[in-house]
Design a protein around this motif. Structure first.
Motif, PDB file in Angstrom:
ATOM      1  N   ILE A  59       1.066  -3.836  10.452  1.00  0.00           N
ATOM      2  CA  ILE A  59       1.818  -4.152   9.246  1.00  0.00           C
ATOM      3  C   ILE A  59       2.951  -3.148   9.095  1.00  0.00           C
ATOM      4  CG2 ILE A  59       1.770  -4.296   6.719  1.00  0.00           C
ATOM      5  CD1 ILE A  59      -1.145  -5.133   6.915  1.00  0.00           C
ATOM      6  N   ASP A  60       4.164  -3.664   8.895  1.00  0.00           N
ATOM      7  CA  ASP A  60       5.334  -2.832   8.646  1.00  0.00           C
ATOM      8  C   ASP A  60       5.836  -3.161   7.242  1.00  0.00           C
ATOM      9  OD1 ASP A  60       7.619  -1.358   8.596  1.00  0.00           O
ATOM     10  OD2 ASP A  60       8.640  -2.402  10.226  1.00  0.00           O
ATOM     11  N   GLU A 101       6.255  -7.199   6.991  1.00  0.00           N
ATOM     12  CA  GLU A 101       6.116  -7.977   8.218  1.00  0.00           C
ATOM     13  C   GLU A 101       4.866  -7.487   8.940  1.00  0.00           C
ATOM     14  OE1 GLU A 101      10.740  -9.040   9.328  1.00  0.00           O
ATOM     15  OE2 GLU A 101       9.849  -7.222  10.179  1.00  0.00           O
ATOM     16  N   GLY A 102       4.165  -8.395   9.536  1.00  0.00           N
ATOM     17  CA  GLY A 102       2.942  -8.000  10.207  1.00  0.00           C
ATOM     18  C   GLY A 102       2.560  -8.972  11.295  1.00  0.00           C
ATOM     19  N   SER A 124       5.782 -12.964   7.739  1.00  0.00           N
ATOM     20  CA  SER A 124       7.033 -12.449   7.178  1.00  0.00           C
ATOM     21  C   SER A 124       7.449 -13.282   5.971  1.00  0.00           C
ATOM     22  CB  SER A 124       8.149 -12.479   8.234  1.00  0.00           C
ATOM     23  OG  SER A 124       8.365 -13.799   8.692  1.00  0.00           O
ATOM     24  N   GLY A 125       6.459 -13.718   5.198  1.00  0.00           N
ATOM     25  CA  GLY A 125       6.737 -14.611   4.079  1.00  0.00           C
ATOM     26  C   GLY A 125       7.267 -13.946   2.827  1.00  0.00           C
ATOM     27  N   GLY A 126       7.369 -12.637   2.839  1.00  0.00           N
ATOM     28  CA  GLY A 126       7.909 -11.947   1.672  1.00  0.00           C
ATOM     29  C   GLY A 126       6.862 -11.340   0.765  1.00  0.00           C
ATOM     30  N   GLY A 127       5.614 -11.796   0.873  1.00  0.00           N
ATOM     31  CA  GLY A 127       4.555 -11.216   0.062  1.00  0.00           C
ATOM     32  C   GLY A 127       4.028  -9.934   0.682  1.00  0.00           C
ATOM     33  N   LYS A 128       3.122  -9.286  -0.019  1.00  0.00           N
ATOM     34  CA  LYS A 128       2.495  -8.088   0.525  1.00  0.00           C
ATOM     35  C   LYS A 128       1.422  -8.497   1.539  1.00  0.00           C
ATOM     36  CE  LYS A 128       1.370  -6.119  -3.465  1.00  0.00           C
ATOM     37  NZ  LYS A 128       0.883  -5.049  -4.395  1.00  0.00           N
TER      38      LYS A 128
END
Length: 306
Positions: free
Chosen positions: A66-67, A74-75, A149-153
């Motif tokens: 996870i970045d 992004e993960g 990479s959907g924008g959520g945590k």
């Protein structure tokens, strides 16, 4: 032409690891000549007939990365396979899996082929994989990965190295981690009951219908009355609804407090779950039997009887 025996097929398979029936066909075509049969296999199957390339890789690891440093998290979750549990603990193998998960997250390859073509320390991922195979002495394969990479945590949970879960969420970090651990333990197949794949629902309906039919046979044999079609239909639908609750995340009883559902826990902690992905090492991979000679003998006998 000499008879092609089970032991001959087993010996050729031991040398090439090609499929049993392909070994039998090659030996038949080569009139029992082992060397010629091996050559025929390598011409026909190419690298698939090489000993390492065709060995089943049903062990391995799940790695996660996870970045969260950029504007959006992004993960990646990736499954890297090998042949034995022993190699799944090898430091070089573990490092390779960790590096691949980071590359997937940061470079967004479209598929395994695209990932294999990426550069890693001056050579391709595929070349690195091949070198590692030579060093370790077992086949290694990149089975699958999922990029987020959907924008959520994002939060991940690894149960050892064999089960990996990634969850996209909004809200409380601890609640999301609890959900990731819950998924690893309870293995839901979808967020909600209306997202359960249709083929799984139909499979469950078929099982319930089969059970109802079997019960009807038993009742008839015992001279008892058989349930009406209406009651049977309600019974089958009840079984399906029970199944949907058991396999949908939001409807499952929360592992840390079975007095509330996961959905109730999330509402209480003001947390939303966008999606989850779970990988289990070797899931769905057919493992080969260890008794090759008996397996070959059975195949040859079946072929003769055909």
């Amino acid at each position: 032409m000499p008879a092609i025996t089970a032991s001959m097929v087993a010996a050729l398979r031991a040398k090439t690891d090609a499929p049993m029936m392909e070994c039998k066909k090659a030996l038949t075509e080569a009139d029992g000549d082992m060397d010629k049969a091996e050559e025929l296999l390598r011409v026909k199957l190419g690298s698939k007939a090489s000993k390492a390339a065709s060995r089943v890789t049903a062990e391995g690891i799940v790695a996660a990365y996870i970045d969260a440093a950029g504007e959006k998290s992004e993960g990646a979750l990736i499954e890297l396979n090998c042949e034995t549990d022993f190699v799944s603990k090898n430091d070089d193998f573990l490092a390779f899996g960790k590096r691949l998960s980071e590359m997937v997250a940061k470079q967004a390859p479209a598929d395994v082929a695209a990932l294999s073509a990426l550069d890693i320390d001056g050579v391709t991922v595929e070349a690195t994989r091949s070198t590692l195979i030579g060093k370790i002495g077992e086949n290694i394969s990149i089975r699958r990965f999922k990029r987020f990479s959907g924008g959520g945590k994002l939060v991940s949970y690894l149960h050892g190295t064999r089960i990996g879960v990634m969850v996209e969420y909004g809200g409380d970090d601890v609640a999301a981690k609890d959900v990731a651990m819950h998924v690893a333990a309870m293995k839901p197949v979808a967020l909600s009951s209306n997202e359960v794949p249709a083929e799984l629902i139909e499979k469950e309906r078929s099982v319930a219908a089969g059970k109802a039919a079997e019960d009807a046979k038993v009742a008839e044999a015992a001279g008892k009355s058989v349930q009406s079609a209406e009651i049977v239909a309600k019974r089958i639908e009840g079984s399906v609804q029970k199944y949907l609750k058991e396999v949908s995340l939001f409807n499952q009883a929360f592992v840390k407090n079975d007095k509330q559902t996961v959905e109730q826990m999330l509402k209480e902690r003001a947390t939303t779950i966008k999606s989850f992905t779970m990988y289990v090492v070797g899931e769905g991979i057919e493992r080969r039997t260890d008794d090759f000679a008996a397996e070959v003998a059975a195949q040859v006998a079946a072929a003769k009887g055909a």
